[in-house]
Design a protein around this motif. Structure first.
Motif, mmCIF file in Angstrom:
data_model
loop_
_atom_site.group_PDB
_atom_site.id
_atom_site.type_symbol
_atom_site.label_atom_id
_atom_site.label_comp_id
_atom_site.label_asym_id
_atom_site.label_seq_id
_atom_site.Cartn_x
_atom_site.Cartn_y
_atom_site.Cartn_z
ATOM 1 N N PRO A 61 0.804 -1.233 0.000
ATOM 2 C CA PRO A 61 0.000 0.000 0.000
ATOM 3 C C PRO A 61 0.831 1.275 0.000
ATOM 4 N N THR A 62 2.051 1.220 0.515
ATOM 5 C CA THR A 62 2.869 2.436 0.537
ATOM 6 C C THR A 62 3.357 2.823 -0.849
ATOM 7 N N LEU A 63 3.266 1.904 -1.815
ATOM 8 C CA LEU A 63 3.869 2.129 -3.136
ATOM 9 C C LEU A 63 2.852 2.180 -4.268
ATOM 10 N N LEU A 64 1.580 2.204 -3.965
ATOM 11 C CA LEU A 64 0.565 2.193 -5.020
ATOM 12 C C LEU A 64 0.686 3.448 -5.887
ATOM 13 N N VAL A 65 0.613 3.259 -7.218
ATOM 14 C CA VAL A 65 0.845 4.374 -8.117
ATOM 15 C C VAL A 65 -0.282 4.578 -9.119
ATOM 16 N N ASP A 66 -0.670 3.516 -9.847
ATOM 17 C CA ASP A 66 -1.544 3.712 -11.008
ATOM 18 C C ASP A 66 -2.791 2.855 -10.890
ATOM 19 N N TRP A 67 -3.665 2.943 -11.904
ATOM 20 C CA TRP A 67 -5.020 2.392 -11.824
ATOM 21 C C TRP A 67 -5.072 0.902 -11.514
ATOM 22 N N VAL A 68 -4.221 0.122 -12.147
ATOM 23 C CA VAL A 68 -4.299 -1.326 -11.956
ATOM 24 C C VAL A 68 -4.012 -1.695 -10.509
ATOM 25 N N SER A 69 -2.908 -1.199 -9.966
ATOM 26 C CA SER A 69 -2.549 -1.566 -8.593
ATOM 27 C C SER A 69 -3.570 -1.041 -7.589
ATOM 28 N N LEU A 70 -4.170 0.124 -7.857
ATOM 29 C CA LEU A 70 -5.195 0.654 -6.956
ATOM 30 C C LEU A 70 -6.401 -0.268 -6.904
ATOM 31 N N ASN A 71 -6.890 -0.670 -8.071
ATOM 32 C CA ASN A 71 -8.058 -1.551 -8.111
ATOM 33 C C ASN A 71 -7.760 -2.891 -7.470
ATOM 34 N N GLN A 72 -6.575 -3.439 -7.726
ATOM 35 C CA GLN A 72 -6.202 -4.710 -7.106
ATOM 36 C C GLN A 72 -6.129 -4.582 -5.586
ATOM 37 N N ALA A 73 -5.553 -3.488 -5.115
ATOM 38 C CA ALA A 73 -5.418 -3.298 -3.668
ATOM 39 C C ALA A 73 -6.780 -3.224 -2.992
ATOM 40 N N TYR A 74 -7.729 -2.515 -3.614
ATOM 41 C CA TYR A 74 -9.064 -2.403 -3.029
ATOM 42 C C TYR A 74 -9.843 -3.718 -3.096
ATOM 43 N N LEU A 131 -1.354 2.478 9.880
ATOM 44 C CA LEU A 131 -1.067 3.903 9.732
ATOM 45 C C LEU A 131 0.422 4.182 9.861
ATOM 46 N N ASN A 132 1.068 3.499 10.760
ATOM 47 C CA ASN A 132 2.488 3.755 10.992
ATOM 48 C C ASN A 132 3.383 3.226 9.872
ATOM 49 N N LEU A 133 2.848 2.402 8.994
ATOM 50 C CA LEU A 133 3.606 1.996 7.807
ATOM 51 C C LEU A 133 3.983 3.206 6.958
ATOM 52 N N HIS A 134 3.229 4.270 7.096
ATOM 53 C CA HIS A 134 3.421 5.460 6.265
ATOM 54 C C HIS A 134 4.111 6.587 7.025
ATOM 55 N N ARG A 135 4.587 6.296 8.227
ATOM 56 C CA ARG A 135 5.223 7.303 9.069
ATOM 57 C C ARG A 135 6.640 6.869 9.433
ATOM 58 N N GLY A 136 7.428 7.835 9.824
ATOM 59 C CA GLY A 136 8.772 7.518 10.288
ATOM 60 C C GLY A 136 9.813 7.649 9.195
ATOM 61 N N PRO A 137 11.082 7.703 9.575
ATOM 62 C CA PRO A 137 12.165 7.965 8.614
ATOM 63 C C PRO A 137 12.394 6.850 7.610
ATOM 64 N N GLU A 138 11.988 5.633 7.918
ATOM 65 C CA GLU A 138 12.300 4.502 7.044
ATOM 66 C C GLU A 138 11.228 4.233 5.985
ATOM 67 N N THR A 139 10.059 4.834 6.123
ATOM 68 C CA THR A 139 8.985 4.517 5.197
ATOM 69 C C THR A 139 9.265 5.069 3.804
ATOM 70 N N ARG A 140 8.807 4.324 2.800
ATOM 71 C CA ARG A 140 8.899 4.779 1.408
ATOM 72 C C ARG A 140 7.561 5.300 0.916
ATOM 73 N N SER A 141 6.623 5.477 1.808
ATOM 74 C CA SER A 141 5.257 5.811 1.420
ATOM 75 C C SER A 141 5.156 7.158 0.723
ATOM 76 N N ALA A 142 4.307 7.190 -0.301
ATOM 77 C CA ALA A 142 4.052 8.432 -1.036
ATOM 78 C C ALA A 142 3.281 9.435 -0.197
ATOM 79 N N VAL A 143 2.626 8.983 0.876
ATOM 80 C CA VAL A 143 1.840 9.906 1.695
ATOM 81 C C VAL A 143 2.536 10.228 3.018
ATOM 82 N N LYS A 144 3.822 9.949 3.087
ATOM 83 C CA LYS A 144 4.579 10.281 4.306
ATOM 84 C C LYS A 144 4.450 11.758 4.643
#
Length: 520
Positions: A61-74, A131-144
């Motif tokens: 979920p931290t790396l979702l980018v485009d339509w296909v991966s979004l639909n698959q994730a949901y 939620l914490n997957l997207h927080r902190g110095p080590e996360t690669r999340s786009a919504v950090k």
């Protein structure tokens, strides 16, 4: 946002404003698309043909980018908050929420009776971890960067989480609806085979090629997940995608070529679903790279595009004019008083002279991976900009690697944004100086300050003033040219029932697989 969920006073007026705006813009099932009045039925394998996939896709979920991966994730996972077809924030894996006075502390009540695919019962620990997957110095999340103002996420009861912010944020429920913020079991890390609470369970997955997920028999949401399985085929070529629908290989496709909509309307076996929302098309000028370091050059290019011609030629009228900022007319904070920028070659020449130039030679990287019709749009811009002294060369790029090797790397390239449910969220994710997806690399400390001030305000009139000023700043100074807002156009077989428009994303806000059923 409903009053009983947020307990913020502007919610009811916000809802009314959106509904009135939607009616004025004609949001609905148009062009032959229609929902069935028949009762849903279970069974069958739903087959989707989708553009917007890559071999580098991930279900993390931290790396979702485009339509296909979004639909698959949901299909596999749920979020905490969902944005419905009226653009309201409504509970998903949260049952409710409440803001303390000042909106700097929020109580999130976790939904009871929900189980993960592995049988674990959802609780507060899972929400805190996710939620914490997207927080902190080590996360690669786009919504950090979006969560940078969150100072604490803690369990305050077996089924309650407390979120504390540096300052108040009236739109926190909307922020929690972001498609990255999906919920997995506490400690989970196997992103090659995600476990969620979603309507389908993992089956087969080849990134950028195909996935097959099977119905979750224990799904917590009633009247959903009607089909036995979903097979998703990645078909990035729009012609091949359209042919797959016409020939019956798939039941639904996204990202229709605007030039073919009227033709598809005439096919009695198909339906078109049109949604008006925040999707916008972008020309990205890297503000850290010459000649785009000079705002005069950026303005010269912005005056060099004939938006009305682009709308009629590229989108065939299925959209609206953009004004070089990302806030759509459906947003309650849209700056209606901001003058619409018009095509003006003389102004292009004027701003080139202010930059010390008589002419400008630039290269634009383009691909239809950016949006359907991007190459045609680039060619049209080349013709239009020439009258203002701008010579544009087009570098055609591979669709398969565009988002990894071109977007945010080429000095001048194209892209799109699906939009976000609030002005603050859109600005935070793509225009704030430290945003991971600030794809024009535009940095303005004054803008950042206004953004933080607007977040903390509960008075909509004061927020509207600040968001209006931010729209002006982005339009006049930013590195992103936004000529058009594009409607979402999906096409379905008439064997598929229940598909309706959604102003946030295509395919019913990326929830189509969960909501539709098959007949015949």
């Amino acid at each position: 946002m409903k009053m009983e969920h947020s307990k913020l006073p502007e919610a009811a007026s916000t809802r009314r404003q959106f509904i009135h705006g939607a009616a004025a813009l004609g949001i609905g099932i148009g062009l032959g698309g229609r929902a069935s009045a028949a009762a849903p039925r279970r069974g069958g394998t739903l087959k989707l043909g989708m553009g917007g996939g890559s071999t580098t896709d991930s279900l993390d979920p931290t790396l979702l980018v485009d339509w296909v991966s979004l639909n698959q994730a949901y299909m596999l996972m749920n979020g905490l908050v969902e944005i419905n077809e009226k653009m309201e924030a409504v509970p998903e894996l949260l049952e409710s929420w409440e803001a303390k006075p000042g909106a700097a502390e929020w109580l999130l009540n976790v939904r009871s009776g929900v189980t993960f695919h592995n049988g674990k019962t959802l609780d507060a620990d899972d929400v805190v971890y996710s939620l914490n997957l997207h927080r902190g110095p080590e996360t690669r999340s786009a919504v950090k960067s979006n969560l940078a103002d969150v100072t604490d996420v803690r369990k305050s009861g077996a089924m309650q989480v407390t979120v504390t912010l540096k300052s108040g944020d009236a739109d926190l429920p909307y922020l929690l609806s972001d498609y990255h913020l999906l919920v997995v079991p506490d400690g989970f890390q196997d992103w090659a085979k995600p476990i969620g609470t979603g309507p389908f369970v993992f089956g087969e997955y080849t990134p950028g090629v195909r996935s097959l997920f099977k119905r979750n028999p224990d799904y917590w949401r009633p009247n959903a997940a009607w089909v036995d399985a979903v097979e998703l085929l990645v078909i990035n070529d729009v012609a091949a995608r359209t042919n797959a629908l016409i020939s019956g290989q798939v039941h639904a496709i996204n990202r229709i070529d605007f030039k073919t909509v009227d033709l598809l309307k005439r096919n009695p076996a198909l339906s078109i679903v049109r949604s008006v929302g925040g999707q916008h098309l972008t020309f990205l000028m890297n503000c850290t790279t010459a000649p785009f370091t000079d705002n005069n050059v950026r303005l010269a290019i912005k005056y060099g595009i004939d938006r009305q011609k682009q709308l009629s030629t590229i989108l065939r009228g299925y959209g609206s004019l953009g004004n070089d900022h990302p806030i759509p007319r459906t947003d309650r904070f849209f700056a209606a008083d901001l003058p619409q920028r018009a095509y003006d070659p003389d102004k292009s020449k004027f701003y080139l002279k202010k930059a010390g130039l008589n002419t400008l030679d630039v290269e634009l990287s383009s691909s239809d991976a950016a949006f359907v019709g991007a190459l045609d749009s680039a060619a049209l811009l080349r013709e239009q900009a020439a009258a203002g002294g701008i010579t544009l060369s087009i570098q055609r790029q591979s669709a398969d690697s565009y988002w990894d090797k071109v977007w945010m790397k080429a000095p001048f390239c194209m892209g799109f944004w699906a939009g976000r449910p609030t002005a603050g969220q859109m600005f935070s994710i793509a225009y704030k100086s430290d945003a991971k997806w600030n794809d024009a690399y535009w940095k303005n400390p004054q803008f950042d300050t206004l953004l933080l001030q607007a977040r903390a305000m509960l008075d909509d009139n004061k927020r509207r003033e600040l968001y209006g000023e931010m729209q002006r700043m982005v339009s006049d100074e930013g590195g992103t040219m936004i000529p058009l807002f594009a409607d979402y156009i999906d096409a379905t077989s008439n064997l598929l029932k229940g598909a309706i428009p959604h102003p946030l994303f295509n395919f019913m806000g990326c929830r189509l697989a969960e909501r539709v059923w098959l007949e015949g």
